[in-house]
Enzyme design. Structure first.
Site, short mmCIF file in Angstrom:
data_model
loop_
_atom_site.label_atom_id
_atom_site.label_comp_id
_atom_site.label_asym_id
_atom_site.label_seq_id
_atom_site.Cartn_x
_atom_site.Cartn_y
_atom_site.Cartn_z
CB SER A 1 28.07 60.79 -8.84
OG SER A 1 28.52 60.61 -10.15
CG HIS B 1 32.01 59.12 -18.89
ND1 HIS B 1 31.79 57.97 -18.16
CD2 HIS B 1 31.14 60.04 -18.38
CE1 HIS B 1 30.84 58.19 -17.27
NE2 HIS B 1 30.44 59.43 -17.38
CB CYS C 1 22.86 60.15 -19.36
SG CYS C 1 21.88 60.42 -17.89
CB CYS D 1 26.08 62.70 -20.45
SG CYS D 1 26.85 63.78 -19.23
CD GLU E 1 12.38 56.67 -13.29
OE1 GLU E 1 11.43 55.96 -13.65
OE2 GLU E 1 13.49 56.63 -13.84
CB CYS F 1 20.41 66.15 -16.12
SG CYS F 1 22.13 66.63 -15.80
CB CYS G 1 20.28 55.29 -6.70
SG CYS G 1 20.89 56.28 -8.06
CB CYS H 1 24.50 53.97 -14.07
SG CYS H 1 25.21 53.64 -12.49
N1 SAH Z 1 25.07 63.69 -12.86
C1 SAH Z 1 25.96 62.90 -12.11
C2 SAH Z 1 25.30 61.78 -11.36
C3 SAH Z 1 24.22 60.98 -12.04
S1 SAH Z 1 24.68 59.84 -13.26
C4 SAH Z 1 27.08 62.38 -12.98
O1 SAH Z 1 26.96 62.44 -14.19
O2 SAH Z 1 28.08 61.94 -12.42
C5 SAH Z 1 25.53 58.54 -12.40
C6 SAH Z 1 26.58 57.82 -13.24
O3 SAH Z 1 25.94 57.04 -14.28
C7 SAH Z 1 27.53 58.77 -13.94
O4 SAH Z 1 28.86 58.32 -13.82
C8 SAH Z 1 27.07 58.68 -15.37
O5 SAH Z 1 28.06 59.05 -16.27
C9 SAH Z 1 26.66 57.25 -15.48
N2 SAH Z 1 25.80 56.95 -16.63
C10 SAH Z 1 24.94 57.78 -17.24
N3 SAH Z 1 24.32 57.15 -18.25
C11 SAH Z 1 24.77 55.87 -18.26
C12 SAH Z 1 24.47 54.73 -19.05
N4 SAH Z 1 23.59 54.76 -20.02
N5 SAH Z 1 25.14 53.59 -18.77
C13 SAH Z 1 26.03 53.53 -17.75
N6 SAH Z 1 26.34 54.58 -16.97
C14 SAH Z 1 25.71 55.75 -17.21
FE1 SF4 Z 2 23.25 64.66 -16.15
FE2 SF4 Z 2 24.87 62.86 -15.00
FE3 SF4 Z 2 23.15 62.13 -16.94
FE4 SF4 Z 2 25.28 63.61 -17.53
S1 SF4 Z 2 25.28 61.50 -16.75
S2 SF4 Z 2 23.20 63.96 -18.27
S3 SF4 Z 2 25.41 64.90 -15.75
S4 SF4 Z 2 22.62 62.90 -14.93
#
Ligand code: SAH
Ligand code: SF4
Length: 360
Positions: A211, A236, A122, A119, A95, A115, A108, A353
């Protein structure tokens, strides 16, 4: 001639020049080909009349263009965000999101299909890892968004290109789509170099933000190589325990090592680190958490970008409300830390995000 054609979009301008010279042609042809693709948006060999036929025949046999056909396109109700589900050559999907803010358009972009970092909040992490994207696949996402913008029928809200208006360009790229960019370091850096090339799209290096979840060796390498892009670090949690509960890779790269790497980067390149903090009600949005962030980052050249949690299927947390986010910011300000609360965009089409996911 070699076997399968190489991918044009995998090549930096210098790599293309070397390739063309190796075929026995003038580097002038390489420069013209580069301009056709990256300045004029031409990706059909027949539409490159200034290149000699003999060169075009060779180039066409040796090089193919990355195509990422749009499988689905969704537009947010407010008209500011568009999400593209793009197909890769092997059938996987990724995406890419186009976001319109006042005065600028940001793409973006994804760096991986899925991934590996897991996390908990996510959607990409919840789907697991499929594979790294190639440089060409990363570049092609940005080109796709650029093509959308150049199309006079684009009709993005507040941004209706009239026939007479000069086509608007893409100006910002954030590697905040699917995947962990520093886990796919080489492909991401080459893509950044291609997108910023002054003979092509000419994005400012400061308009490209990478990021990371906190891949410590990647941050150190980034600093040592003096990469010109912006670096954002997903924090976080301000204690090892709090962070590891949300970001499992914190067990591999603990908070103290991450902080040391960020200080190294910031000191070596004299740059600010942008920390991202997903605000989850009752979990990491309390005054205690804010003070912990303040103590952790006090004195650093840092800014904190707060992102109220976006909903995902696999995580039940609740986003922090506006007032609580403001209080969090106030505490950070008391420690001399600037912060922003990220505008929520495209939530109705799951383009926010951490909401990007596809079947693997
Ligand atoms: N993998 C990288 C970049 C992609 S995620 C990283 O983790 O930094 C981009 C941002 O969105 C990151 O800061 C991530 O922590 C945040 N993110 C992930 N899931 C989210 C969610 N459900 N709500 C808000 N932010 C989120
Ligand atoms: Fe991967 Fe970033 Fe999502 Fe964490 S927040 S699972 S590093 S994409």
């Amino acid at each position: 001639m070699s076997g399968a054609p190489a991918n044009f979009h995998d090549l930096t301008r210098e790599a293309l020049r070397l390739q063309v010279v190796r075929w026995g042609f003038s580097p002038v042809h390489a420069a013209r080909l580069w301009a056709y693709v990256y300045l004029e948006g031409v990706e059909a060999w027949a539409e490159m009349p200034e290149l000699p036929a003999r060169f075009r025949t060779r180039a066409e046999a040796e090089l193919s263009f990355t195509r990422l056909p749009v499988a689905t396109e969704t537009h947010s109700r407010d008209g500011f965000t568009r999400k593209y589900l793009l197909s890769l050559a092997d059938g996987r999907r990724i995406e890419t999101v186009l976001m319109r803010f006042t005065g600028r358009v940001t793409a973006c972009v994804s760096s991986q299909a899925g991934c590996a970092m897991g996390c908990v909040f996510c959607a990409t992490g919840q789907m697991g890892f499929a594979r790294h994207l190639t440089t060409g696949e990363i570049v092609a996402q940005a080109l796709h968004v650029n093509r959308v913008l150049r199309n006079p029928t684009c009709n993005l809200l507040g941004y209706k290109a009239t026939g007479a208006a000069a086509p608007e360009r893409l100006r910002n790229i954030v590697l905040m789509g699917m995947g962990e960019p520093l886990h796919n370091y080489d492909a991401v850096m080459a893509a950044g170099e291609i997108l910023c090339d002054s003979a092509g799209l000419s994005l400012g290096a400061k308009q490209v933000t990478i990021s990371t979840v906190g891949v410590v060796p990647g941050i150190i390498r980034f600093a040592d190589e003096g990469r010109p892009f912006h670096l954002a670090v997903s924090l976080h949690g301000a204690t090892q325990e709090e962070r590891a509960a949300l970001v499992p890779v914190a067990k591999k790269w603990p908070l103290d090592e991450l902080m040391a790497a960020c200080r190294y980067y910031s000191g070596k390149l004299r740059r600010r680190v942008f920390y991202e903090w997903t605000l989850i009600e009752g979990k990491n949005d309390t005054a205690e958490s804010a003070h912990a962030v303040g103590r952790l980052l006090q004195g650093q050249n840092a800014q904190v970008n707060l992102i109220p949690l976006n909903p995902t299927a696999g995580y039940g947390g609740v986003p922090t409300g506006r007032e609580a986010a403001r209080q969090f910011q106030q505490i950070l300000a008391d420690y001399g830390l600037p912060s922003t609360v990220r505008q929520r965009r495209g939530i109705d089409i799951a383009a926010g995000c951490g909401q990007l996911a596809t079947a693997r």
